[in-house]
Design a protein around this motif. Structure first.
Motif, PDB file in Angstrom:
ATOM      1  N   TYR A 122       0.851  -1.201   0.000  1.00 22.36           N
ATOM      2  CA  TYR A 122       0.000   0.000   0.000  1.00 22.36           C
ATOM      3  C   TYR A 122       0.887   1.253   0.000  1.00 22.36           C
ATOM      4  CZ  TYR A 122      -3.780   3.191   1.079  1.00 22.36           C
ATOM      5  OH  TYR A 122      -4.686   4.217   1.018  1.00 22.36           O
ATOM      6  N   PRO A 123       1.091   1.846  -1.169  1.00 14.40           N
ATOM      7  CA  PRO A 123       2.060   2.950  -1.262  1.00 14.40           C
ATOM      8  C   PRO A 123       1.512   4.310  -0.850  1.00 14.40           C
ATOM      9  CG  PRO A 123       1.207   2.453  -3.426  1.00 14.40           C
ATOM     10  CD  PRO A 123       0.553   1.475  -2.482  1.00 14.40           C
ATOM     11  N   PHE A 124       0.209   4.414  -0.545  1.00 10.68           N
ATOM     12  CA  PHE A 124      -0.370   5.744  -0.283  1.00 10.68           C
ATOM     13  C   PHE A 124      -0.359   6.103   1.194  1.00 10.68           C
ATOM     14  CE2 PHE A 124      -2.249   4.037  -4.165  1.00 10.68           C
ATOM     15  CZ  PHE A 124      -1.814   4.992  -5.060  1.00 10.68           C
ATOM     16  N   ASN A 125       0.685   5.673   1.884  1.00 16.38           N
ATOM     17  CA  ASN A 125       0.818   5.935   3.314  1.00 16.38           C
ATOM     18  C   ASN A 125       2.084   6.750   3.538  1.00 16.38           C
ATOM     19  OD1 ASN A 125       1.250   5.831   6.056  1.00 16.38           O
ATOM     20  ND2 ASN A 125       1.351   3.595   6.201  1.00 16.38           N
ATOM     21  N   TRP A 126       1.942   8.083   3.525  1.00 13.97           N
ATOM     22  CA  TRP A 126       3.133   8.921   3.639  1.00 13.97           C
ATOM     23  C   TRP A 126       3.794   8.802   5.010  1.00 13.97           C
ATOM     24  CZ3 TRP A 126       6.170  10.442  -0.001  1.00 13.97           C
ATOM     25  CH2 TRP A 126       7.235  11.293   0.327  1.00 13.97           C
ATOM     26  N   SER A 127       3.027   8.421   6.037  1.00 10.90           N
ATOM     27  CA  SER A 127       3.642   8.158   7.346  1.00 10.90           C
ATOM     28  C   SER A 127       4.741   7.110   7.177  1.00 10.90           C
ATOM     29  CB  SER A 127       2.610   7.621   8.338  1.00 10.90           C
ATOM     30  OG  SER A 127       1.652   8.603   8.648  1.00 10.90           O
ATOM     31  N   CYS A 128       4.491   6.126   6.339  1.00  9.44           N
ATOM     32  CA  CYS A 128       5.464   5.056   6.136  1.00  9.44           C
ATOM     33  C   CYS A 128       6.669   5.542   5.317  1.00  9.44           C
ATOM     34  CB  CYS A 128       4.773   3.871   5.464  1.00  9.44           C
ATOM     35  SG  CYS A 128       5.746   2.355   5.497  1.00  9.44           S
ATOM     36  N   TRP A 129       6.413   6.251   4.235  1.00  4.83           N
ATOM     37  CA  TRP A 129       7.528   6.797   3.432  1.00  4.83           C
ATOM     38  C   TRP A 129       8.418   7.684   4.308  1.00  4.83           C
ATOM     39  CZ3 TRP A 129       8.778   5.023  -1.240  1.00  4.83           C
ATOM     40  CH2 TRP A 129       7.796   4.501  -2.084  1.00  4.83           C
TER      41      TRP A 129
END
Lengths: 319, 319
Positions: B195-202
């Motif tokens: 799931y790439p739409f998690n900027w917290s993770c990026w």
């Protein structure tokens, strides 16, 4: 109350937990979600049946529906999402700024509620907090602005007055802060006749009552309202109100214990209700009964803080 | 990027704003909602068309779907709602307690994330806060417990490992705090490929990179991943990562300005992107360009606080 009605009540509380949470009315959301968890649990078979049913069609909604507003809210969706994230960071002014051009009831509520909280925050900072030297002397500076905008919005509505339950609730909050208690009560009353599953509104209404006589007048008004007479679910909410005013004003209705056991049948595990019962016992100086109920509540919810001041007092008195 | 893809991107950002907000990952939710508002606005005609379409069928979801988990989550719904309201009051231990028996990925995430924040809060209180005397010397006491529970949950899953993007993200957070940087990076990487739409993770991944060399290795790994090669939307997220590491490590790729203008075409009003450009100018000592961008950002978002330290520094240097 038959199973179908209990199921309706369940859906109403699920819906209200969600909508109150999304409007940042956290006290109300907490009450609804605790009430939901206080219901008789469904059996596994019932869960499967309800799940399958919910996959086929969405459950009945108790919120007023207006198809025009749906499109309006859709067009404001992007801003509403951004505002919600600013709200989480307590950036209230920024939240209000993002929503400045929104005209859906939801957009307007979030904008004005953010303004309201921003005003409360400034007041708190300026007065040195609750019990600070200036506490009570300074006013929330945003009240007049919010009140005017709500008035204009009402005038421009189809029927020339506010019709959204949450805008009415906010109007009541503002009126109460401006010490216009009659207007505040009227707003809370109207809000609750449209949407009764908002405990934030009931508790503000109760906080606004100056005497038991005033409480009885309001109770009377609700009891004569067709919606509360005909709809069993509305009636459940009114019984919570009745029990709470009875407890808060140290007055016992004849039917108090009947009301309590009616609600405890529906909500056998609801801490709020148990604690009302404990407080009624406490007010009647029956400390042993009160302590037993508190013990039971804490067994299921050991990290509970609400009302623990009373519990601590009971333990002290009984020593 | 054609209109259909832009629309998909819009839906992906709406979905991620909502899901991150509901998981209390506020930084990520803020980023997604600002990105959403940074897209080219839809015309009125487009709005009507998209609204009508959305009434007929729900938009495509980028979240992994498992029908088994749907029923599990449904049975845990009541507890999840109560936990959400405790979370709003920052009653983290109580939130975790309510969810103690939950086994859906969502229930487990909220339980363990609440425990994580409870541990961080205790650490903060004990060390006298950031920059307090004990800061850096005390560990979050819940990390081992969370790590073990995630490990067990992974082992019991169908494929013998964690597959939920948010549980993987949390596992990465915990590994990073336990100073196991390699494991943390692996978790963040896996989470983002699902799931790439998690900027917290990026942004946690970026904070975890020790050098530009390490950043390039990770970038390489993503670039060779089939999902990021084939899906235009995944690729958009990777470009944000690329620009951000370039800015953070003061390194200029050959294609940096090409990437920037590609993204600015899609997100002409996205403050985060504008500010990356400003910071790149700032790092290259082009203060005038940087100041112009900051002025533009503040005109649209006058109450913005993020990155204002840099802006203030630019103004100071230019005096």
């Amino acid at each position: 109350m038959d199973f179908d009605q209990q199921l309706q009540l369940r859906f109403a509380l699920i819906e209200s937990s969600k909508v109150l949470q999304s409007l940042h009315l956290y006290h109300g959301a907490k009450w609804s979600s605790e009430a939901l968890n206080g219901l008789c649990p469904l059996t596994n078979e019932q869960k499967v049946a309800v799940f399958q049913q919910s996959q086929q069609r969405p459950p009945f909604s108790f919120l007023p529906q207006h198809s025009q507003e749906e499109f309006l809210e859709f067009t404001e969706q992007d801003k509403l999402l951004m505002a919600a994230s600013y709200f989480s960071f307590k950036e209230f002014d920024r939240c209000a700024h993002v929503l400045k051009d929104c005209t859906s009831p939801r957009g307007l509520f979030l904008k004005l509620y953010a303004l309201y909280l921003s005003g409360e925050k400034t007041k708190y900072d300026e007065t040195g907090g609750v019990l600070g030297q200036q506490d009570g002397k300074v006013q929330n500076q945003k009240l007049t602005e919010i009140s005017k905008e709500l008035e204009n919005y009402g005038k421009q509505s189809t029927r020339g007055q506010l019709e959204d339950p949450f805008l009415l609730f906010l109007n009541g909050l503002v009126a109460a802060k401006l010490k216009d208690n009659a207007a505040a009560q009227e707003c809370f009353y109207k809000s609750l006749t449209i949407y009764p599953f908002n405990w934030s509104c009931w508790s503000e209404l109760i906080a606004n009552l100056a005497s038991f006589g005033e409480a009885l007048n309001v109770l009377n008004k609700f009891s004569k309202n067709a919606k509360f007479m005909n709809n069993r679910l509305y009636h459940v909410m009114l019984r919570f109100f009745k029990i709470t005013i009875s407890q808060e004003f140290f007055q016992q209705f004849n039917e108090l214990y009947e009301d309590l056991s009616y609600l405890l049948d529906i909500f056998p595990k609801f801490s709020y209700l148990k604690i009302q019962k404990a407080l009624i016992s406490y007010n009647a100086l029956d400390y042993v009964a009160a302590e037993n109920i508190f013990d039971d509540v804490l067994e299921n919810d050991p990290l509970r803080l609400d009302d623990m001041d009373t519990y601590s007092n009971i333990l002290y008195v009984m020593e």
